[in-house]
Design a protein around this motif. Sequence first.
Motif, short mmCIF file in Angstrom:
data_model
loop_
_atom_site.label_atom_id
_atom_site.label_comp_id
_atom_site.label_asym_id
_atom_site.label_seq_id
_atom_site.Cartn_x
_atom_site.Cartn_y
_atom_site.Cartn_z
N ALA A 34 0.86 -1.19 0.00
CA ALA A 34 0.00 0.00 0.00
C ALA A 34 0.90 1.23 0.00
O ALA A 34 2.08 1.14 0.34
CB ALA A 34 -0.91 -0.01 1.22
N ALA A 35 0.33 2.36 -0.36
CA ALA A 35 1.08 3.62 -0.39
C ALA A 35 1.44 4.07 1.02
O ALA A 35 0.73 3.75 1.98
CB ALA A 35 0.26 4.69 -1.09
N GLY A 36 2.53 4.79 1.15
CA GLY A 36 2.94 5.33 2.44
C GLY A 36 4.31 5.96 2.35
O GLY A 36 4.78 6.31 1.27
N HIS A 57 1.81 3.72 6.71
CA HIS A 57 0.68 4.02 5.83
C HIS A 57 -0.20 5.10 6.46
O HIS A 57 -0.17 5.28 7.68
CB HIS A 57 -0.09 2.73 5.54
CG HIS A 57 0.80 1.67 4.97
ND1 HIS A 57 1.25 1.70 3.67
CD2 HIS A 57 1.39 0.59 5.55
CE1 HIS A 57 2.06 0.67 3.46
NE2 HIS A 57 2.16 -0.02 4.59
N THR A 63 3.82 -1.65 7.54
CA THR A 63 4.17 -2.94 6.95
C THR A 63 5.68 -3.07 6.96
O THR A 63 6.39 -2.08 6.77
CB THR A 63 3.62 -3.13 5.52
OG1 THR A 63 3.97 -2.01 4.73
CG2 THR A 63 2.12 -3.30 5.53
N GLN A 78 8.41 8.84 -0.14
CA GLN A 78 7.02 8.46 -0.42
C GLN A 78 7.04 7.26 -1.37
O GLN A 78 7.81 7.26 -2.33
CB GLN A 78 6.29 9.64 -1.07
CG GLN A 78 4.84 9.38 -1.38
CD GLN A 78 3.95 9.34 -0.15
OE1 GLN A 78 4.10 10.15 0.76
NE2 GLN A 78 3.04 8.39 -0.10
N GLN A 81 1.53 2.35 -3.93
CA GLN A 81 1.11 0.96 -3.90
C GLN A 81 1.59 0.27 -5.18
O GLN A 81 1.46 0.81 -6.27
CB GLN A 81 -0.41 0.86 -3.82
CG GLN A 81 -0.89 -0.58 -3.71
CD GLN A 81 -2.39 -0.66 -3.55
OE1 GLN A 81 -3.14 0.09 -4.17
NE2 GLN A 81 -2.83 -1.56 -2.70
#
Length: 118
Positions: A34-36, A57, A63, A78, A81
């Motif tokens: 996922a993005a983060g 995230h 994660t 940054q 995903q």
Amino acid sequence: LFCPTAKCYITQGLHWYHAIDFGGKCGEPIYAAAAGIAQRVDYGWNGGAGNYIKILHPNGVVTMYGHIQASLVSSGQQVSQGQSIARMGGQPGTPGAGISTGCHVHFEVIGARNPFAK
């Protein structure tokens, strides 16, 4: 949620804290689930996790991707995903493998249930 490996092949079910192992070949890409923001990139033994990346995230969940050969991101970066963030490691006897019996990624979820857990 995006699988952290191309084949999404689980080689070990839920263990350690909230971790699943995904098998593959050393050097294969590992993807951000996922993005983060890459919170930490650490090399070394690290309690057996070996080299790892932690991604924070937006929902506060973290994660962790362990037993990596090399990181393709830096702390504070940054990530999107599905972005390739590392190369798979874990070959026993190689730097940063930690406690491992072969090439795989240790995918841990901190602060939530691991969505890949059966």
